[in-house]
Enzyme design. Sequence first.
Site, PDB file in Angstrom:
ATOM      1  N   SER A  64      -4.222  -2.617  -0.276  1.00  0.00           N
ATOM      2  CA  SER A  64      -3.021  -3.538   0.102  1.00  0.00           C
ATOM      3  C   SER A  64      -3.285  -4.997   0.609  1.00  0.00           C
ATOM      4  O   SER A  64      -4.449  -5.260   1.313  1.00  0.00           O
ATOM      5  CB  SER A  64      -2.312  -2.881   1.402  1.00  0.00           C
ATOM      6  OG  SER A  64      -1.128  -3.843   1.669  1.00  0.00           O
ATOM      7  N   THR A 118       9.638  -7.581 -12.742  1.00  0.00           N
ATOM      8  CA  THR A 118       8.818  -8.663 -12.889  1.00  0.00           C
ATOM      9  C   THR A 118       7.652  -8.830 -12.026  1.00  0.00           C
ATOM     10  O   THR A 118       7.895  -8.541 -10.681  1.00  0.00           O
ATOM     11  CB  THR A 118       9.740  -9.977 -12.948  1.00  0.00           C
ATOM     12  OG1 THR A 118      11.098  -9.695 -13.924  1.00  0.00           O
ATOM     13  CG2 THR A 118       9.222 -11.282 -13.251  1.00  0.00           C
ATOM     14  N   CYS A 129       5.756   4.055  17.591  1.00  0.00           N
ATOM     15  CA  CYS A 129       7.143   4.317  18.149  1.00  0.00           C
ATOM     16  C   CYS A 129       8.320   4.093  17.059  1.00  0.00           C
ATOM     17  O   CYS A 129       8.067   3.299  16.376  1.00  0.00           O
ATOM     18  CB  CYS A 129       7.186   2.868  19.011  1.00  0.00           C
ATOM     19  SG  CYS A 129       8.873   2.907  20.074  1.00  0.00           S
ATOM     20  N   HIS A 185      -2.216  -7.505   2.227  1.00  0.00           N
ATOM     21  CA  HIS A 185      -2.055  -8.048   3.516  1.00  0.00           C
ATOM     22  C   HIS A 185      -3.125  -7.717   4.560  1.00  0.00           C
ATOM     23  O   HIS A 185      -3.189  -8.160   5.694  1.00  0.00           O
ATOM     24  CB  HIS A 185      -0.793  -7.998   4.206  1.00  0.00           C
ATOM     25  CG  HIS A 185      -0.462  -6.675   4.519  1.00  0.00           C
ATOM     26  ND1 HIS A 185      -0.224  -6.288   5.863  1.00  0.00           N
ATOM     27  CD2 HIS A 185       0.311  -5.476   4.132  1.00  0.00           C
ATOM     28  CE1 HIS A 185       0.245  -5.050   6.238  1.00  0.00           C
ATOM     29  NE2 HIS A 185       0.450  -4.516   4.903  1.00  0.00           N
ATOM     30  N   GLY A 245       0.816  -1.021   0.107  1.00  0.00           N
ATOM     31  CA  GLY A 245      -0.053  -0.110   0.069  1.00  0.00           C
ATOM     32  C   GLY A 245       0.856   1.210   0.025  1.00  0.00           C
ATOM     33  O   GLY A 245       0.574   2.287  -0.741  1.00  0.00           O
ATOM     34  N   GLN A 254      -7.268   0.329   4.223  1.00  0.00           N
ATOM     35  CA  GLN A 254      -8.075  -0.142   5.354  1.00  0.00           C
ATOM     36  C   GLN A 254      -9.562  -0.381   5.172  1.00  0.00           C
ATOM     37  O   GLN A 254     -10.407  -0.902   5.833  1.00  0.00           O
ATOM     38  CB  GLN A 254      -7.980   0.699   6.664  1.00  0.00           C
ATOM     39  CG  GLN A 254      -6.490   0.823   7.457  1.00  0.00           C
ATOM     40  CD  GLN A 254      -6.007  -0.490   8.120  1.00  0.00           C
ATOM     41  OE1 GLN A 254      -7.099  -1.346   8.008  1.00  0.00           O
ATOM     42  NE2 GLN A 254      -4.592  -0.476   8.326  1.00  0.00           N
ATOM     43  N   ASN A 294      -6.864   4.313   9.730  1.00  0.00           N
ATOM     44  CA  ASN A 294      -6.457   2.949  10.266  1.00  0.00           C
ATOM     45  C   ASN A 294      -6.405   3.160  11.912  1.00  0.00           C
ATOM     46  O   ASN A 294      -6.459   2.110  12.560  1.00  0.00           O
ATOM     47  CB  ASN A 294      -4.852   2.687   9.961  1.00  0.00           C
ATOM     48  CG  ASN A 294      -3.999   4.126   9.851  1.00  0.00           C
ATOM     49  OD1 ASN A 294      -4.260   4.983   9.313  1.00  0.00           O
ATOM     50  ND2 ASN A 294      -2.867   3.789  10.425  1.00  0.00           N
TER      51      ASN A 294
END
Length: 398
Positions: free
Chosen positions: A206, A244, A332, A208, A70, A186, A158
């Site tokens: 995205s 590729t 963080c 995942h 993303g 999201q 998010n």
Amino acid sequence: MRKTYLDNNATTPLHPEVKKVIVGSLEIFGNASSEHFFGQEARKAVEDARKRVAELLNAKPDEIIFTSCGSESNNLVIKGVTCQDLSCKALEESHPGKHIITSQIEHPSVMNPIKSLERQGFKVTWLPVDKYGLVDPALIEKAITKQTVLISVMTANNEIGTIEPVAEIAKIARKREVYFHTDAVQAVGKLKIDVRELGVDFLSLSGHKLHAPKGVAALYIREGVKVCPVLQGGHQERGLRGGTENTLGILALGKACELALRERESNVKEIWRLRERLREGILAKIPEVIVNGHPEKVLPTTLSVTFRYIEGESILLRLSSKGIAVSTGSACSSGTLEPSHVLLAIGMPHELAHGTIRFSLGIENTQEDIDYTLEVLPGVIQELREMSPLWPGNKRAC
Ligand code: PLP
């Protein structure tokens, strides 16, 4: 130990059917650009996957570009639209302005490339948000100038889950002939996303975040819209993204999108029920909490809660030791704990922002997960508050 995963906004587990597709596609090793049989087998699989991604968004297959994440999709839009390379073919027809409009609560993969452009001389309007995290489209209308080249406002946040008025913003952008990008990383798979209805020019997603693996993502680019490539190389992805193709990842993303189209509505109904059970349980069992984000215009998967007088990091670690995975509302970075820019933007003071936890639910969660969390959480909060000099109930409080 019982394991409960409530961090689906960070990443999602692979869908069992996506896993099957990955295993099945291990044999498809050809380069999708090769003209022989092996290459053509890979090309066909990639183009089938592109169709499935397009179907989920109500786009045309040619409007979908595969990327690696993303963050790359977001960078491609921001850098590709603002490209200053005069030899770039796309630039001849694109907007030459040097003004960008975005919100103060975007993901770092939108904010940081825009900050970089700001350092290079672009003017940026950083839109404020209200206490729920909502952008006001009227402010966008006011901010547009002849120099405005791009508006980028996320579909859903998010951290707090607030859903932005993307269709309204798109209407304004279209009327004023400014490109509009939305980071829907999201939102895809959770909300109905129809790029035609929304009227956006660019949309990022995205893999995942919707039960496909890491390392694959996509960008919708409306037909006819020009953008310069960022990852320069071969002619892959219509020359917009050299390299590729990640056949295995792309096939998995195609399957995840097909499943999202088929299962989204029923999944979301159940996830919302669990989210509400969690929210109501927290409010009933734990005093001095704040639920963040918009009460209705919110992702069904996301519940951001601030627990007064204590640190989110301590809550996270204690929950983790009891098998419950959540995340804090703080980012963080490089060893320093900065409060979340999103929570600060909705007007939360630093000390409260530090006490924020994001619970993010997904298709794998069950009622038992929620009930277990509601069994463990009150004790964790109570213990930490008893150690906190800020807790009014603590005799040691000054
Ligand atoms: N945009 C939003 C709203 C996100 O939540 C994320 C990841 O958390 C990204 C972009 C970046 O996606 P990726 O991890 O695929 O680079």
